[in-house]
Scaffold this active site. Structure first.
Site, PDB file in Angstrom:
ATOM      1  CD  GLU A   1      -3.554  -1.657   2.972  1.00 26.94           C
ATOM      2  OE1 GLU A   1      -3.549  -0.963   3.769  1.00 26.94           O
ATOM      3  OE2 GLU A   1      -3.769  -1.731   1.548  1.00 26.94           O
ATOM      4  CG  ASP A   2      -1.932   2.615   6.613  1.00 27.20           C
ATOM      5  OD1 ASP A   2      -2.130   2.266   5.471  1.00 27.20           O
ATOM      6  OD2 ASP A   2      -1.979   3.679   6.822  1.00 27.20           O
TER       7      ASP A   2
ATOM      8  CB  THR B   1       0.422  10.625   2.035  1.00 28.19           C
ATOM      9  OG1 THR B   1       0.250   9.364   1.996  1.00 28.19           O
ATOM     10  CG2 THR B   1       1.319  11.189   1.035  1.00 28.19           C
TER      11      THR B   1
ATOM     12  CB  SER C   1      -2.133   2.861  -3.968  1.00 28.24           C
ATOM     13  OG  SER C   1      -2.694   4.252  -3.315  1.00 28.24           O
ATOM     14  CB  ALA C   2      -7.469   3.477  -2.520  1.00 31.79           C
ATOM     15  CB  SER C   3      -3.863   7.396  -3.954  1.00 34.54           C
ATOM     16  OG  SER C   3      -3.562   8.476  -4.107  1.00 34.54           O
TER      17      SER C   3
ATOM     18  CG  ASP D   1      -1.883   1.089   1.498  1.00 32.02           C
ATOM     19  OD1 ASP D   1      -2.532   1.582   0.424  1.00 32.02           O
ATOM     20  OD2 ASP D   1      -1.626   1.672   2.552  1.00 32.02           O
ATOM     21  CG  LEU D   2       1.673   5.785  -1.899  1.00 31.30           C
ATOM     22  CD1 LEU D   2       3.120   5.772  -2.148  1.00 31.30           C
ATOM     23  CD2 LEU D   2       1.040   6.690  -3.174  1.00 31.30           C
ATOM     24  CG  ASP D   3      -1.869   7.454   0.429  1.00 34.26           C
ATOM     25  OD1 ASP D   3      -0.818   8.373   0.187  1.00 34.26           O
ATOM     26  OD2 ASP D   3      -2.860   7.305  -0.260  1.00 34.26           O
TER      27      ASP D   3
ATOM     28  CG  ASN E   1      -3.420  12.699  -5.967  1.00 35.11           C
ATOM     29  OD1 ASN E   1      -3.451  13.040  -7.087  1.00 35.11           O
ATOM     30  ND2 ASN E   1      -4.514  12.493  -5.295  1.00 35.11           N
TER      31      ASN E   1
ATOM     32  CE  LYS F   1      -4.715   6.267   9.152  1.00 33.84           C
ATOM     33  NZ  LYS F   1      -4.062   6.043  10.298  1.00 33.84           N
ATOM     34  N   GLY F   2      -7.551   3.690   3.314  1.00 34.67           N
ATOM     35  CA  GLY F   2      -7.688   2.830   2.197  1.00 34.67           C
ATOM     36  C   GLY F   2      -8.997   3.099   1.308  1.00 34.67           C
TER      37      GLY F   2
ATOM     38  CE  LYS G   1      -5.825  -0.821  -1.147  1.00 31.50           C
ATOM     39  NZ  LYS G   1      -4.618  -0.013  -0.550  1.00 31.50           N
TER      40      LYS G   1
END
Ligand code: BG6
Ligand code: MG
Length: 220
Positions: free
Chosen positions: A169-170, A17, A114-116, A9-11, A118, A45-46, A145
């Site tokens: 994942e966070d 972020t 990632s869901a983003s 995952d990214l964020d 960006n 989140k996510g 997600k």
């Protein structure tokens, strides 16, 4: 256990972020006349941008039409971009770079899930774009997600079976998505990850052998 790929995952995993998403959403909530707390933010989140907006409007008890919602989502993203465009490699979370280095030396395949929308911009800003062989982000997925789509697309593009993938994942929704995809799920951070195969506070004090040791004996 035959791990061949890691999907990140990214964020909140690669970069912190989540705080920028929170600040931008809070500014939006405040502009609509209500507040939005850090506890409320955990629910986002996510979650995709439009679904996040729905959760926020629900908190503020606002009902708006689709075109107004789109305007608000764009406004939030403009504020978010003000933070993201200022990012530097200093904002990569501790331990990530050496962990990615180690994966490479072990010939692990590496993807982003990632869901983003960006995600590419963010990775460019922190100079990690070339570390990910495959990037599945909010511009490619149609389901958020905890739907497993983002991770299954990542594994399919890598050509690796889900059971040979680890997801980092966070977000609890991301852990659910990884489990649903039939992958190993590692929770990163302080949340209460009841469904994760293992949990690490960060990447600061752990290497890949340590991750595999944590997973030993767990079942997908
Ligand atoms: C996820 C974040 O990675 O991306 C969510 O955890 C965010 O908080 C979602 O809403 C969508 O991000 P973006 O950048 O497309 O608005
Ligand atoms: Mg996250």
């Amino acid at each position: 256990m035959n791990i061949q790929a890691c999907i990140f995952d990214l964020d909140g995993v690669i970069v912190d972020t989540a705080k920028y998403h929170y600040r931008a959403w809070r500014k939006l909530a405040n502009s609509l006349g209500f507040d939005f707390t850090e506890t409320d933010n955990e629910q986002l989140k996510g979650v995709s941008r439009m679904e996040s907006l729905d959760i926020i409007l629900n908190i503020g008890k606002k009902t708006l039409d689709e075109s107004k919602k789109q305007t608000l989502a764009n406004q939030k993203n403009d504020w978010y971009l003000e933070y993201i465009t200022m990012m530097t490699p200093n904002e990569i979370l501790p331990g990530i770079v050496s962990f990615l280095d180690e994966l490479k030396t072990q010939n692990m395949r590496i993807a982003l899930g990632s869901a983003s929308k960006n995600a590419v911009l963010t990775l460019e800003k922190v100079k990690l774009l070339d570390r990910f062989e495959i990037i599945i982000d909010g511009t490619k997925t149609t389901r958020s997600k905890p739907d497993p789509q983002v991770f299954l697309m990542g594994a399919a593009d890598l050509g690796i079976a889900p059971k040979n993938c680890i997801v980092f994942e966070d977000a609890t929704k991301g852990i659910e998505a990884a489990r649903e995809a039939g992958m190993y799920a590692i929770g990163v951070g302080a949340s209460n990850f009841t469904q994760a195969h293992a949990v690490i506070p960060s990447f600061e004090k752990i290497n890949f052998d340590g991750i595999k040791a944590l997973l030993k004996g767990t079942m997908i």
